[in-house]
Design an enzyme around this catalytic site. Structure first.
Site, PDB file in Angstrom:
ATOM      1  N   SER A  30       0.811  -1.218   0.000  1.00 36.59           N
ATOM      2  CA  SER A  30       0.000   0.000   0.000  1.00 36.59           C
ATOM      3  C   SER A  30       0.843   1.265   0.000  1.00 36.59           C
ATOM      4  CB  SER A  30      -0.939  -0.004   1.216  1.00 36.59           C
ATOM      5  OG  SER A  30      -0.209  -0.125   2.430  1.00 36.59           O
ATOM      6  N   THR A  31       1.972   1.257   0.703  1.00 33.38           N
ATOM      7  CA  THR A  31       2.832   2.442   0.704  1.00 33.38           C
ATOM      8  C   THR A  31       3.482   2.624  -0.656  1.00 33.38           C
ATOM      9  OG1 THR A  31       3.286   2.054   3.055  1.00 33.38           O
ATOM     10  CG2 THR A  31       4.706   3.619   1.917  1.00 33.38           C
ATOM     11  N   GLY A  82       8.413  -0.844   0.869  1.00 35.83           N
ATOM     12  CA  GLY A  82       7.975  -0.666   2.242  1.00 35.83           C
ATOM     13  C   GLY A  82       8.496  -1.772   3.138  1.00 35.83           C
ATOM     14  N   ASP A  84       7.093  -4.287   6.805  1.00 36.05           N
ATOM     15  CA  ASP A  84       6.115  -4.571   7.856  1.00 36.05           C
ATOM     16  C   ASP A  84       6.677  -4.202   9.222  1.00 36.05           C
ATOM     17  OD1 ASP A  84       4.094  -5.736   6.087  1.00 36.05           O
ATOM     18  OD2 ASP A  84       5.563  -7.318   5.792  1.00 36.05           O
ATOM     19  N   GLY A  96       4.258  -9.178   3.998  1.00 35.48           N
ATOM     20  CA  GLY A  96       2.831  -9.070   4.302  1.00 35.48           C
ATOM     21  C   GLY A  96       1.967  -9.146   3.055  1.00 35.48           C
ATOM     22  N   GLY A  97       2.545  -8.743   1.926  1.00 36.83           N
ATOM     23  CA  GLY A  97       1.831  -8.824   0.656  1.00 36.83           C
ATOM     24  C   GLY A  97       2.178 -10.062  -0.140  1.00 36.83           C
ATOM     25  N   GLU A 103      10.691  -9.557  -4.035  1.00 39.80           N
ATOM     26  CA  GLU A 103      11.238  -8.344  -3.436  1.00 39.80           C
ATOM     27  C   GLU A 103      12.722  -8.512  -3.131  1.00 39.80           C
ATOM     28  OE1 GLU A 103       7.159  -6.690  -1.280  1.00 39.80           O
ATOM     29  OE2 GLU A 103       8.580  -7.901  -0.134  1.00 39.80           O
TER      30      GLU A 103
END
Length: 221
Positions: A30-31, A82, A84, A96-97, A103
Site C-alpha cells: 500500500s505504501t 515498504g 512490515d 505481508g503482501g 522483493e
C-alpha cells in the site's frame, strides 16, 4: 495525519531518491502504491522500472511506465519498497503482501535499498509482526515444526494465498529476532524454504519514516 496520509507523504519523498536516466526498483504494498502513483509524474525522466510483483507491474503499466524483466537488468541504483517492521539497524520483516521472494531478488539487484514506511513500523526488536516465509507446499508442515523446535515460533499457512511463484506462505508468530542476519541465514538453508521474510543481508540503507511532524530520514551504515 492518518496512516494513509503518512504513506502518501513518504511515497512523495521517495521521488528524491530516484536517479534520473536509470531503471528504478519498485516494491509491493500500500505504501509503494502511493510511490508508483507519484512516479508517474516523472516517468519521462527514467528508463523504466523492475517490479517485485504482478500487482505492482500492473499499476506501473497502467501509468504508462515501462516494466523491464529482472533478467535483463544487471544493476539498478535504488530499490524503493515498504516494510512490515524495521529496526534501528535497517533490518526488516517483509512479506505481508506475499511478494517477499521477488522483493528480495530485486533488492539484490540494487546498490541501495530505500525503505518507505509510517512510524508504526519502527520497532526495537523484530518479531511482533508475524514473520512470513515462502515455502514449497509439500514442505509447509515440516518447516512449521522446525520453527517450533528451533525458535518456539508458531507457524500457520496463510489461508487462501498463493504467491506469484505458485507457493504457500507461512506466518510465524511468537518470535523475538535479536539477530536478524543469523536467523535469515539459518532459515534460508532449511529444505523447502524459498525465502524467509527477514531482510538483513538486504537491509535498508535509508528509511523515509512518515511521522506527524513530517518525513524523518534515517540512514544506516
Amino acid at each position: 495525519m492518518t496512516q494513509d496520509e503518512l504513506k502518501a507523504l513518504v511515497g512523495r519523498a521517495a521521488l528524491e531518491h530516484v536517479v534520473p536516466g536509470t531503471v528504478v526498483g519498485v516494491g509491493t504494498g500500500s505504501t509503494v502504491n502511493h510511490f508508483i502513483d507519484m512516479l508517474a509524474a516523472i516517468k519521462d525522466r527514467i528508463l523504466g522500472a523492475v517490479s517485485s510483483s504482478v500487482r505492482s507491474t500492473e499499476r506501473l503499466q497502467a501509468h504508462g511506465i515501462a516494466v523491464l524483466d529482472a533478467a535483463a537488468v544487471e544493476r539498478i541504483p535504488v530499490y524503493i519498497d515498504g516494510a512490515d517492521e524495521i529496526d534501528g539497524r535497517g533490518c526488516m520483516i517483509k512479506g505481508g503482501g506475499a511478494a517477499l521472494t521477488r522483493e528480495k531478488i530485486v533488492a539484490d539487484l540494487a546498490e541501495r535499498f530505500v525503505c518507505i514506511a509510517d512510524e508504526s513500523k519502527l520497532v526495537d526488536v523484530l518479531g511482533t509482526y508475524p514473520l512470513p516465509v515462502e515455502v514449497i507446499p509439500m514442505a509447509a508442515a515440516q518447516v512449521a515444526r522446525r520453527f517450533a523446535a528451533t525458535y518456539g515460533g508458531r507457524a500457520a499457512v496463510r489461508a487462501g494465498v498463493v504467491t506469484d511463484n505458485g507457493n504457500h506462505v507461512l506466518d510465524v508468530q511468537g518470535l523475538r529476532i535479536g539477530d536478524p542476519l543469523a536467523m535469515e541465514t539459518e532459515v534460508n538453508q532449511w529444505p523447502g524454504v524459498v525465502t524467509v521474510g527477514i531482510f538483513a543481508r538486504h537491509r535498508a540503507r535509508v528509511c523515509l519514516l512518515g511521522t506527524a511532524q513530517g518525513v524523518r530520514t534515517m540512514r544506516f551504515d
